[in-house]
Design a protein around this motif. Structure first.
Motif: not given
Length: 126
Positions: A84, A82, A109-111, A94, A92, A106, A69
């Motif tokens: 990132a 968020c 999550e994504t990318r 979160k 990434d 949490l 991050h």
């Protein structure tokens, strides 16, 4: 020489301190919560650590963990955060939700590969 730190000062002079970061390395980003009662700092060598601090005493309140991050964004109402990793990081992201007991969970999550930034919509939902 070569040390990075973050200082916290109140305009009225009541508090002036070095923010207690527990990991060596750069300060990647800081962001105030919308209510100004706390702030989050992303710091340290990768994987960077993210911590929420109290603005009243400049003390750690909650650890969001470590990961790739370098970016943090509060939603406009301070309920979601968020974390990132953009730019030279893989993208990434979160998402954390503040629960009624004050803890953070949490929730997703994504990318977002090849992204350089992200922002919340004005309604704080997207």
């Amino acid at each position: 020489f070569g040390e990075t730190s973050l200082h916290f000062m109140r305009a009225n002079g009541e508090l002036d301190c070095k923010v207690p970061l527990d990991r060596d390395g750069p300060v990647h980003e800081t962001a105030w919560s919308p209510n100004s009662e706390e702030f989050v700092v992303v710091y340290g060598f990768m994987p960077a650590k993210a911590t929420i601090f109290s603005a009243a005493k400049c003390e750690p309140k909650y650890q969001l963990g470590a990961g790739p991050h370098n970016t943090v964004r509060w939603n406009p109402f301070g309920r979601f955060i968020c974390l990132a990793g953009f730019g030279n990081l893989p993208g990434d992201m979160k998402f954390f939700d503040r629960k009624t007991d004050g803890k953070w969970k949490l929730v997703g999550e994504t990318r977002a590969a090849c992204s350089v930034t992200a922002e919340w919509s004005p309604d704080g939902r997207r």
